[in-house]
Structure formats: structure tokens, C-alpha cells
Write a protein that holds these residues in place. Sequence first.
Motif, PDB file in Angstrom:
ATOM      1  N   PHE A  28      43.448 -23.850 -22.801  1.00 25.41           N
ATOM      2  CA  PHE A  28      42.024 -23.925 -22.451  1.00 25.41           C
ATOM      3  C   PHE A  28      41.225 -23.094 -23.449  1.00 25.41           C
ATOM      4  O   PHE A  28      41.604 -21.961 -23.773  1.00 25.41           O
ATOM      5  CB  PHE A  28      41.856 -23.397 -21.016  1.00 25.41           C
ATOM      6  N   TYR A  29      40.147 -23.694 -23.973  1.00 23.77           N
ATOM      7  CA  TYR A  29      39.295 -22.992 -24.937  1.00 23.77           C
ATOM      8  C   TYR A  29      37.966 -22.693 -24.243  1.00 23.77           C
ATOM      9  O   TYR A  29      37.043 -23.513 -24.294  1.00 23.77           O
ATOM     10  CB  TYR A  29      39.093 -23.852 -26.181  1.00 23.77           C
ATOM     11  N   PRO A  30      37.872 -21.520 -23.587  1.00 26.55           N
ATOM     12  CA  PRO A  30      36.700 -21.246 -22.737  1.00 26.55           C
ATOM     13  C   PRO A  30      35.393 -21.252 -23.522  1.00 26.55           C
ATOM     14  O   PRO A  30      34.331 -21.548 -22.945  1.00 26.55           O
ATOM     15  CB  PRO A  30      36.992 -19.852 -22.163  1.00 26.55           C
ATOM     16  N   GLU A  31      35.448 -20.973 -24.849  1.00 23.50           N
ATOM     17  CA  GLU A  31      34.192 -20.937 -25.603  1.00 23.50           C
ATOM     18  C   GLU A  31      33.548 -22.326 -25.702  1.00 23.50           C
ATOM     19  O   GLU A  31      32.344 -22.444 -25.906  1.00 23.50           O
ATOM     20  CB  GLU A  31      34.418 -20.330 -26.992  1.00 23.50           C
ATOM     21  N   TYR A  52      30.324 -20.015 -10.832  1.00 25.80           N
ATOM     22  CA  TYR A  52      28.992 -20.598 -10.726  1.00 25.80           C
ATOM     23  C   TYR A  52      27.933 -19.773 -11.460  1.00 25.80           C
ATOM     24  O   TYR A  52      26.931 -20.305 -11.906  1.00 25.80           O
ATOM     25  CB  TYR A  52      28.610 -20.781  -9.255  1.00 25.80           C
ATOM     26  N   GLU A  53      28.174 -18.460 -11.605  1.00 25.73           N
ATOM     27  CA  GLU A  53      27.166 -17.625 -12.279  1.00 25.73           C
ATOM     28  C   GLU A  53      27.189 -17.813 -13.781  1.00 25.73           C
ATOM     29  O   GLU A  53      26.156 -18.016 -14.414  1.00 25.73           O
ATOM     30  CB  GLU A  53      27.381 -16.158 -11.912  1.00 25.73           C
ATOM     31  N   LYS A  54      28.409 -17.778 -14.346  1.00 28.08           N
ATOM     32  CA  LYS A  54      28.503 -17.905 -15.809  1.00 28.08           C
ATOM     33  C   LYS A  54      28.541 -19.355 -16.280  1.00 28.08           C
ATOM     34  O   LYS A  54      28.568 -19.615 -17.473  1.00 28.08           O
ATOM     35  CB  LYS A  54      29.758 -17.180 -16.303  1.00 28.08           C
ATOM     36  N   ARG A  55      28.561 -20.300 -15.325  1.00 29.41           N
ATOM     37  CA  ARG A  55      28.685 -21.721 -15.628  1.00 29.41           C
ATOM     38  C   ARG A  55      29.867 -22.032 -16.557  1.00 29.41           C
ATOM     39  O   ARG A  55      29.718 -22.721 -17.566  1.00 29.41           O
ATOM     40  CB  ARG A  55      27.387 -22.268 -16.234  1.00 29.41           C
ATOM     41  N   VAL A  56      31.016 -21.500 -16.205  1.00 31.14           N
ATOM     42  CA  VAL A  56      32.259 -21.857 -16.899  1.00 31.14           C
ATOM     43  C   VAL A  56      33.344 -22.009 -15.824  1.00 31.14           C
ATOM     44  O   VAL A  56      33.098 -21.791 -14.659  1.00 31.14           O
ATOM     45  CB  VAL A  56      32.715 -20.774 -17.911  1.00 31.14           C
ATOM     46  N   VAL A  57      34.538 -22.431 -16.276  1.00 30.93           N
ATOM     47  CA  VAL A  57      35.660 -22.433 -15.344  1.00 30.93           C
ATOM     48  C   VAL A  57      36.698 -21.433 -15.815  1.00 30.93           C
ATOM     49  O   VAL A  57      36.687 -21.009 -16.972  1.00 30.93           O
ATOM     50  CB  VAL A  57      36.360 -23.803 -15.226  1.00 30.93           C
ATOM     51  N   GLN A  74      39.052 -35.869 -18.511  1.00 26.52           N
ATOM     52  CA  GLN A  74      37.690 -35.831 -17.984  1.00 26.52           C
ATOM     53  C   GLN A  74      36.810 -34.764 -18.623  1.00 26.52           C
ATOM     54  O   GLN A  74      35.603 -34.734 -18.371  1.00 26.52           O
ATOM     55  CB  GLN A  74      37.696 -35.638 -16.465  1.00 26.52           C
ATOM     56  N   CYS A  75      37.370 -33.883 -19.442  1.00 22.88           N
ATOM     57  CA  CYS A  75      36.541 -32.835 -20.040  1.00 22.88           C
ATOM     58  C   CYS A  75      35.697 -33.414 -21.179  1.00 22.88           C
ATOM     59  O   CYS A  75      36.245 -33.892 -22.160  1.00 22.88           O
ATOM     60  CB  CYS A  75      37.396 -31.688 -20.580  1.00 22.88           C
ATOM     61  N   PRO A  76      34.362 -33.390 -21.050  1.00 25.03           N
ATOM     62  CA  PRO A  76      33.520 -34.000 -22.081  1.00 25.03           C
ATOM     63  C   PRO A  76      33.420 -33.150 -23.340  1.00 25.03           C
ATOM     64  O   PRO A  76      32.935 -33.615 -24.366  1.00 25.03           O
ATOM     65  CB  PRO A  76      32.162 -34.129 -21.390  1.00 25.03           C
ATOM     66  N   GLU A  77      33.877 -31.892 -23.264  1.00 23.77           N
ATOM     67  CA  GLU A  77      33.729 -30.997 -24.406  1.00 23.77           C
ATOM     68  C   GLU A  77      35.031 -30.822 -25.181  1.00 23.77           C
ATOM     69  O   GLU A  77      35.077 -30.052 -26.132  1.00 23.77           O
ATOM     70  CB  GLU A  77      33.241 -29.617 -23.930  1.00 23.77           C
ATOM     71  N   GLY A  78      36.085 -31.481 -24.757  1.00 22.56           N
ATOM     72  CA  GLY A  78      37.384 -31.313 -25.423  1.00 22.56           C
ATOM     73  C   GLY A  78      37.879 -29.885 -25.364  1.00 22.56           C
ATOM     74  O   GLY A  78      38.507 -29.393 -26.303  1.00 22.56           O
ATOM     75  N   ALA A  79      37.588 -29.222 -24.256  1.00 26.98           N
ATOM     76  CA  ALA A  79      37.942 -27.809 -24.154  1.00 26.98           C
ATOM     77  C   ALA A  79      39.343 -27.598 -23.581  1.00 26.98           C
ATOM     78  O   ALA A  79      39.787 -26.475 -23.460  1.00 26.98           O
ATOM     79  CB  ALA A  79      36.924 -27.074 -23.286  1.00 26.98           C
ATOM     80  N   ILE A  80      40.000 -28.700 -23.199  1.00 26.13           N
ATOM     81  CA  ILE A  80      41.328 -28.561 -22.599  1.00 26.13           C
ATOM     82  C   ILE A  80      42.315 -29.422 -23.375  1.00 26.13           C
ATOM     83  O   ILE A  80      42.022 -30.568 -23.711  1.00 26.13           O
ATOM     84  CB  ILE A  80      41.320 -29.019 -21.120  1.00 26.13           C
ATOM     85  N   GLU A  81      43.470 -28.830 -23.679  1.00 23.48           N
ATOM     86  CA  GLU A  81      44.533 -29.608 -24.310  1.00 23.48           C
ATOM     87  C   GLU A  81      45.810 -29.397 -23.523  1.00 23.48           C
ATOM     88  O   GLU A  81      46.015 -28.363 -22.905  1.00 23.48           O
ATOM     89  CB  GLU A  81      44.744 -29.168 -25.758  1.00 23.48           C
ATOM     90  N   LEU A  82      46.660 -30.408 -23.597  1.00 22.16           N
ATOM     91  CA  LEU A  82      47.955 -30.319 -22.937  1.00 22.16           C
ATOM     92  C   LEU A  82      48.978 -30.437 -24.043  1.00 22.16           C
ATOM     93  O   LEU A  82      49.096 -31.482 -24.667  1.00 22.16           O
ATOM     94  CB  LEU A  82      48.079 -31.492 -21.952  1.00 22.16           C
ATOM     95  N   LYS A  83      49.671 -29.345 -24.348  1.00 19.54           N
ATOM     96  CA  LYS A  83      50.630 -29.440 -25.441  1.00 19.54           C
ATOM     97  C   LYS A  83      51.794 -28.475 -25.251  1.00 19.54           C
ATOM     98  O   LYS A  83      51.737 -27.579 -24.413  1.00 19.54           O
ATOM     99  CB  LYS A  83      49.948 -29.198 -26.786  1.00 19.54           C
ATOM    100  N   VAL A  84      52.839 -28.699 -26.038  1.00 16.74           N
ATOM    101  CA  VAL A  84      54.003 -27.824 -25.989  1.00 16.74           C
ATOM    102  C   VAL A  84      53.598 -26.497 -26.619  1.00 16.74           C
ATOM    103  O   VAL A  84      52.873 -26.469 -27.623  1.00 16.74           O
ATOM    104  CB  VAL A  84      55.176 -28.456 -26.751  1.00 16.74           C
ATOM    105  N   ALA A  85      54.059 -25.405 -26.011  1.00 15.78           N
ATOM    106  CA  ALA A  85      53.587 -24.075 -26.379  1.00 15.78           C
ATOM    107  C   ALA A  85      53.599 -23.815 -27.885  1.00 15.78           C
ATOM    108  O   ALA A  85      52.627 -23.303 -28.429  1.00 15.78           O
ATOM    109  CB  ALA A  85      54.427 -23.022 -25.657  1.00 15.78           C
ATOM    110  N   ASP A  86      54.684 -24.182 -28.573  1.00 16.87           N
ATOM    111  CA  ASP A  86      54.761 -23.812 -29.989  1.00 16.87           C
ATOM    112  C   ASP A  86      54.320 -24.930 -30.917  1.00 16.87           C
ATOM    113  O   ASP A  86      54.598 -24.887 -32.102  1.00 16.87           O
ATOM    114  CB  ASP A  86      56.182 -23.338 -30.337  1.00 16.87           C
TER     115      ASP A  86
END
Lengths: 87, 540
Positions: A28-31, A52-57, A74-86
Motif C-alpha cells: 500500500f502506498y499511502p501517499e 475519516y479525519e485525514k481522508r486516507v485508509v 477498485q482503487c482509482p489511484e493505483g495506490a494498492i498492489e498485490l505482489k510477492v514480497a521480493d
Amino acid sequence: MAESPSMLEMLTEHIDLARRLRVLQIHFYPERCKGVWQCYEVCPVGCWRPDYEKRVVAFEHGERCIACGACVLQCPEGAIELKVADD
Amino acid sequence: MATVFMKWLETQPEKYDRGIQLLTLGKLHKLQDRLVGLLVRPGMRVLEIGCGTGALTVAIAAKGAEVVGIDLDSGMLAQAENRLAASGLYKNVVLEHVDAALIAERFKPNSFDLIVSSLAFSEMSRDTQAYVLSACHSLLAPGGRLAILDEMSPHGWTARFAVAMVHIPLRFITWMLTRTTTNPLRDFQGTLERAGFRADVIERTLLGSLCLFLAEPKLDDGSQPLPVSFKGRLRYRMSLRTLLVDLWAVFFRIIPPYPKMQPGLYSIGQPTPDSPVLVTGNFELTVRRLVKAIDHHLHVWLLVVDSSGINVWCAAGGGFLTAERIIGALSTSRLDEVVNHRALILPQLCANGVDGWLIRKQTKWGVHWGPVRAADLPAYIQAGRKKTEDMRQVRFPLRDRLEMLAATMGFYAMLILIPVALLWPSSFWPLLAAMLGLSLFYAITLPWLPGIDGLAKSLPLGLIALAGMLLYSWFVHSTALADIFNRVVGLTGLSVFVGAELQGMSPRMRGEQANWGWEAIIAVLLGLAYWLIPRLMGWR
């Protein structure tokens, strides 16, 4: 013309896929997060908590993740990836 | 295992051609050749709806026409690409992954001189047929024509019987390869006429079960709106049929063909134009359970989308229920003329495969992810489409675990118990009892067994089973050591098998197939022990 796979190749491919599926992790890339919360809306195992205050998850309970990929899709910002750790 | 086999069949689209050619006794290709010879001229702009593996596409391009081939099945399209590359005609052909229901959005009016389709209309619902035909009407340039080659339901009892002999295997093969079933067209000439075409059958073969229609737009027509296609009100009813379907589903739901509904727009209760719109897949069990959960509580519109008869979660994960399918269903049902809002409620569990943003961008409909369980829908809607934490989460309660146990056992009973009953009848009852006992115990104790995957959980399961068996053998019903040994081997094997296989039924574990390697090794070791130890100990 491409050769079609044999039953054995399919089986090994399936096992490999399943092995990969077990080690996939949410990155997850919170920025990038803009607080749309679609991930929270669709996660069936409760991994996301909206702030809800900072408007992030926040990503929590990684151990519950079943790698269904709904939040990634469903993430419109491409802030989530699913990948193997390394990877 | 079964799922892998099905998957493997799906990756063999080139067999589709051979299968179809065999089952139409080679007549399909003859009619396709005739279509090309009669209608295609060099330089023509041709659209092929449902190009499949591209046999007709390439034949049309070979006559010098420019072809756009569309199909919804990417495996088929890949095969068509291969065929195209081999023919060297790729300058004349564009292949696109487009749903037939969306051609009006994808292509400009008057952009084709000829629209052809071979065995594609029989795979569409009646709504989609009507919708696609009306789109063809606007896509055809002046003087353009429509040629449709497809399966027909023939007139007359004897002809119908004769055709059934050909049709039943054809249906089976098509389903295995593409997960689609064909519904032979009935009164297709009437459908064409109603869509504003003047149509004739110009070729027919196989007792009229395979027909080539040639149609041209009626001049005075073109603006006639389609009636809103409303399929009717759904009520929860039990009948002999639903009982039989349910009984089948209890034990054999993982064996296709899955019971499915005709896709389209339905109502539950008596909705008004302001009522909410729910979307779901066309697995009959899903729809019936949804109706049971909300009838008498809510008045809603229900858009049943073709998910190849698979439940929404699996269908979305496997690419059978997609944003494209939902967008297509929105067009063909003309839902925007029925309701005066633009809010869709999708099942939360289809979010792993249905791209919500694609629907929002392409259709201007809003997408709301409903609760996981249908039973929560009334509370969700009454709260103004707000979900509680509980509504979001998948659970695996005892009732579901028992249901999944029955479905798994049904399948393995066929695979294991039937051969055992035939070959070693004396082992049938002990094996059945052990399988049932172990899986029941596993299903009940699952949340408390240590470990996070099935194989790990099968260790305590096996230990408990062995302890029980040993206690019984020593204290209650004393048995020879050799027999106890056999039971130890059998129970260990069964525990591993039950633990690892039932894992695939749990929604909260992942990647159970990764254990197959270990299962195989354990099976070989047990087999070796079963063969070797009695010989070393001098029991056999």
C-alpha cells in the motif's frame, strides 16, 4: 501456431499459481491515497480501516488477506498492489 | 482437480473448430463458403459479430474485403490472431475484444456494407439479439446487408428429434470449450422483421437446423424503438423442479452444467421508477436465495447479468462476470428507461473482477457495493446504502461449512466411493463412515483446529482420528495388530485428503492447490508403508 498445454503442464502451472497466491502480499502506498475508500467498501475480510479525519485508509490485519484482488482493481489511484514480497 | 481439468479444456479453442465441423457434419463450412461467395466483394467493409477462432474472418479477408472481427472470448480471439498471422492477411483484418451488445457505442453509424455472424446469435439472450439487431440497423451503410448463419429449432416432431441427436453433443462440446450454451433460434425471421429488417432464408441444411439468413433494413423503418424488455416478477416458490435442483446442488453443485436463469431485467415485489436496482449473476441458486431473502421486505428491480451460470464471486474471479457484461446488460435491458435514477447496487463479492470505474465512466451509472449477504440487503437499503462492519465480511459459519462438506463429498463420492463399491464392496461402508465422520468432525471443529491451511489442520485431525480408532480397537473391540495397522494407514490418508480438499471450499484460505505436491508425497509414503511394513513384520 502456439502449442496448447498438456494436462500435466496445466497441473504444474496451477500448483505454481497456488504457491504464488500464498505469498502474495498487499503493498500500500499511502501517499497516493485520496480517501475514496473503495478498498474499504469491497474488502471481504476487513483489512482496511478508513481514517475519516485525514481522508486516507490504513492497511491492517495483513494476515486476514485472501489475495482476492478486489481492492487493487477498485482503487482509482493505483495506490494498492498485490505482489510477492521480493518482486 | 476437477477445476483444473475444466480449465485445461478451455485452453483448447482450436478443438472447437474441429468439434463444430464434426458435429455439423462439415455443413457449417460449406454454408460459410457460400456466404462468402455470394455476398463478399473486394473493398467491402465487413463487421463479423462473434468471430470465434476466425475461420470465416480469414475467408472474408481473402476475398479482398476489410473485416472487423469482434468476440468476447479472449481465448478464441488469440486463436483467431494465430490463424490471421498464418494467412498473412492481417492488413485487411482488425480483431477486437468487444461485447456484441456494445457495437452501437463502439462503431460509427453507416460504417459497414455487410455485417455477418456465424453461430453467435444462438449464444445471446433474446434481449441481446433484439438489441444487437437494432444496432446493426444503424451500423449498416445505405444498401448494406446482414447475413446470419445459425442454428435453428426446426419445424416438426421428427425433424426436431433427428436434430436433437446432433444438437445434444454439440451443446456439450460447446459448453466444455467456451462455457456457453447455445439456444437454437426460434422464429428468427420474426425477430429480424421486428428489428426492422426484411429477411429471407437463402440456404438451409441438416433438416433446417442450420440456416443462412440474408436481411436488409426496411426503408421506412429505423426509428422504431424497442419495447422495454421486462422479464417479469420473481417470487419465492417451491416446486418439484426447485426441489430437484436444490437436491442436485446440495451434492453436485461443482459439476456442470450449473442451473441458470435467463439474464435480463426482473422485479422483486412491485417496484416503482424510484426503487433501487440490484445486480446479480445468473446462477439460479443465487437468484432464488436473493429472492427468498428480500421478497416481502423490499420492492426492487433486479438486473440478472449473464455470469455463465456461476455464482458472483467465482464468476468475477474467473472472468465470467465482468464490467463489460454488466455494461452490455444495462444497454440491452434499457434500464435507463425504466427507472429515474442512476444508482446500481452490485454484490460486494463481485468486486474482485468487475471494474466499478469502467462502469461509472462508460455508462454514467453510479456503482455501490452492497453487502456480502443478500439477507442484509433490507437493512443496507433502509440505512441509505450504508454497510455495518458485519455486512462487509465473509463468514464461514457451521451451516455453510456443512453445505460445502456435502458439495465436496458429493463430488468425491462419485470419484472414490462408486469405484470402491464396485471393486471392493466390503470396504464401502467402513470407508463411507470414515469419510463422513472425518469430514463432519473437520467441518465442525475447523475454526478451532490449529494451523492456517488445510494440510496443517489435517495433522490434528489425523491424530484425533487415530487416537479414537486405537482406543476403540484396544478397549472395545480388540483387533489383530495387522488390521490396526491397515486402519492407521487408511485413516491417516483420509485425514490428509479430507483436510486438504475441504480447504478449497473455505472462503478464508488461499492457494490450496499448493499442497497437492505434499499430498502426493504423503500418499506415496503411505502406499510404501502399506506394502512394506506387513512384509517386514511377517503379517502377510
